[in-house]
Write a protein that holds these residues in place. Structure first.
Motif, short mmCIF file in Angstrom:
data_model
loop_
_atom_site.label_atom_id
_atom_site.label_comp_id
_atom_site.label_asym_id
_atom_site.label_seq_id
_atom_site.Cartn_x
_atom_site.Cartn_y
_atom_site.Cartn_z
N ASN A 79 -11.81 27.67 3.67
CA ASN A 79 -10.55 27.00 3.95
C ASN A 79 -10.22 25.90 2.94
N THR A 80 -11.05 25.77 1.89
CA THR A 80 -10.78 24.84 0.79
C THR A 80 -11.05 25.55 -0.53
N VAL A 81 -10.60 24.93 -1.61
CA VAL A 81 -10.67 25.57 -2.93
C VAL A 81 -12.05 25.52 -3.58
N PRO A 82 -12.73 24.37 -3.63
CA PRO A 82 -13.98 24.29 -4.40
C PRO A 82 -15.01 25.38 -4.10
N GLY A 120 -17.35 37.67 -6.02
CA GLY A 120 -16.08 38.32 -5.74
C GLY A 120 -14.95 37.80 -6.60
N ILE A 121 -13.73 38.29 -6.29
CA ILE A 121 -12.52 37.93 -7.01
C ILE A 121 -11.76 36.87 -6.20
N ILE A 122 -11.17 35.90 -6.89
CA ILE A 122 -10.36 34.88 -6.23
C ILE A 122 -8.98 34.83 -6.86
N LEU A 123 -8.03 34.29 -6.10
CA LEU A 123 -6.66 34.05 -6.57
C LEU A 123 -6.33 32.59 -6.28
N LEU A 124 -6.10 31.82 -7.34
CA LEU A 124 -5.81 30.39 -7.21
C LEU A 124 -4.83 29.97 -8.32
N PRO A 125 -4.16 28.83 -8.17
CA PRO A 125 -3.34 28.32 -9.28
C PRO A 125 -4.21 28.14 -10.53
N GLU A 126 -3.64 28.49 -11.68
CA GLU A 126 -4.44 28.53 -12.90
C GLU A 126 -5.02 27.17 -13.28
N ASP A 127 -4.37 26.08 -12.87
CA ASP A 127 -4.91 24.77 -13.25
C ASP A 127 -6.25 24.49 -12.56
N THR A 133 0.83 -1.19 0.00
CA THR A 133 0.00 0.00 0.00
C THR A 133 0.87 1.25 0.00
N VAL A 134 0.58 2.17 -0.89
CA VAL A 134 1.28 3.45 -0.96
C VAL A 134 0.33 4.54 -0.49
N ARG A 135 0.70 5.26 0.56
CA ARG A 135 -0.15 6.29 1.15
C ARG A 135 0.38 7.67 0.75
N ILE A 136 -0.51 8.49 0.15
CA ILE A 136 -0.12 9.81 -0.35
C ILE A 136 -1.11 10.84 0.16
N THR A 137 -0.61 11.96 0.69
CA THR A 137 -1.46 13.08 1.08
C THR A 137 -1.35 14.17 0.02
N CYS A 138 -2.50 14.73 -0.39
CA CYS A 138 -2.52 15.67 -1.51
C CYS A 138 -3.82 16.46 -1.50
N GLY A 139 -3.94 17.41 -2.43
CA GLY A 139 -5.17 18.15 -2.62
C GLY A 139 -6.09 17.44 -3.61
N ASP A 140 -7.35 17.84 -3.64
CA ASP A 140 -8.30 17.12 -4.47
C ASP A 140 -8.09 17.39 -5.96
N ASN A 141 -7.71 18.61 -6.35
CA ASN A 141 -7.57 18.91 -7.77
C ASN A 141 -6.41 18.16 -8.39
N ARG A 150 -8.58 30.82 4.34
CA ARG A 150 -7.95 30.59 5.64
C ARG A 150 -6.94 29.46 5.50
N MET A 151 -5.68 29.74 5.85
CA MET A 151 -4.64 28.73 5.69
C MET A 151 -4.74 27.68 6.78
N PRO A 152 -4.76 26.40 6.42
CA PRO A 152 -4.99 25.35 7.42
C PRO A 152 -3.84 25.18 8.41
N THR A 153 -2.64 25.53 8.01
CA THR A 153 -1.49 25.31 8.90
C THR A 153 -1.31 26.48 9.87
N SER A 154 -1.23 27.70 9.34
CA SER A 154 -0.99 28.86 10.19
C SER A 154 -2.26 29.41 10.81
#
Length: 300
Positions: free
Chosen positions: A226-229, A240-247, A95-103, A196-200
């Motif tokens: 606190n999430t992208v979707p 409103g206006i948002i700022l996110l990675p273009e992908d 089993t390979v366990r990976i933590t990542c974002g949904d996109n 809202r940044m989850p870490t800080s």
């Protein structure tokens, strides 16, 4: 007696890593009462307190700290060696366990790993959807996925996608009632959707750069997520206006549902990378994962 001691030591290490009995019990697949009994039995045999318990959390005593430093990495070495034994199998397994974002899971990991699942049915994947900076060593992940400029220097980082740019967007409906921002400072007069940044725990500061000039803008607005979707949904709704990675936004930009502004203030940066500890020997299954995910730019 030896088996009981090893089980209790594993219970102690897991509790120390997870910080609570609840998370440790879930990781080990046992009840909290059984886990508490194992720790209590270990402390009784050693005749010393290893954990200080409160109603909300646990902390290591000096004896617990010493024991954790002595044996904690041993279990990692055992697991790594057990993974390495799969080299003796006809086909890689585990089993390979990976933590990542949904996109990035949807657009990159699953498409690239699907052939691997078909060719190696004994390999399994567990994905942890998380926007925070998880400690993959403490949380027992094989790897994580982050943007290249956010990865610790002691990690091995493998690019799994091309360089990216940030995108400032809003719906045509929003811009129909508001002036188009010409500079990053103009955003302070707009209704911007914050993250809202989850870490800080703080709000994300919008960063821009053009011809060597860097600008940081603390935007304001009526929405914080606190999430992208939900940010994308709110922008599509004209809120409103948002700022996110273009992908995250390109399909909506190309369809005309979102309008991009301040593009010349958004330079390219290192895209998504798979990262993992440099000191751990990769298993055959994990080596196949790295090979499948590695980004190879098309030559012209």
């Amino acid at each position: 007696m030896l088996k009981r001691n090893l089980n209790d030591l594993l219970a102690f290490v897991t509790v120390a890593r997870k910080g609570t009995f609840t998370r440790a019990a879930a990781t080990l697949g046992v009840t909290q009462s059984a886990l508490s009994q194992a720790i209590r039995g270990l402390e009784e045999r050693l005749q010393i307190r290893l954990l200080t318990r409160t109603t909300r959390s646990i902390a290591l005593t000096p004896a617990g700290e010493r024991l954790m430093q002595t044996i904690g990495h041993r279990f990692e070495e055992i697991e790594a060696e057990l993974d390495a034994l799969t080299e003796l199998r006809d086909k890689p397994a585990g089993t390979v366990r990976i933590t990542c974002g949904d996109n990035v899971l949807r657009t990159t990991l699953l498409p690239k790993l699907t052939p691997l699942l078909r060719d190696y049915p004994d390999i399994k994947f567990e994905f942890d959807m998380n926007y925070g900076f998880r400690d993959i060593v403490a949380d027992r992940f094989d790897a994580g996925v982050r943007l290249g400029n956010t990865i610790d220097k002691d990690m091995i980082a493998v690019p799994i996608g091309p360089p990216l740019r940030m995108a400032v967007v809003a719906s045509p409906t929003y811009f129909a009632g508001h002036p188009t921002p010409k500079t990053p400072e103009d955003l302070m007069e707009h209704n911007c959707i914050n993250q809202r940044m989850p870490t800080s725990g703080g709000l994300y500061v919008w960063d821009f750069e053009r011809r060597g000039r860097k600008v940081n803008v603390r935007v304001d607005g009526s929405l914080i997520f606190n999430t992208v979707p939900p940010q994308v949904d709110a922008a599509l709704a004209g809120l409103g206006i948002i700022l996110l990675p273009e992908d995250e936004l390109m399909e909506h930009i190309e369809a005309g549902h979102l309008v991009r502004v301040l593009e010349d203030w958004c330079p390219k940066f290192a895209g998504y990378h798979l990262y993992y500890p440099s000191r751990r020997q990769p298993s055959p299954a994990f080596s196949l994962v790295v090979q499948a995910l590695r980004y190879r730019a098309l030559s012209r």
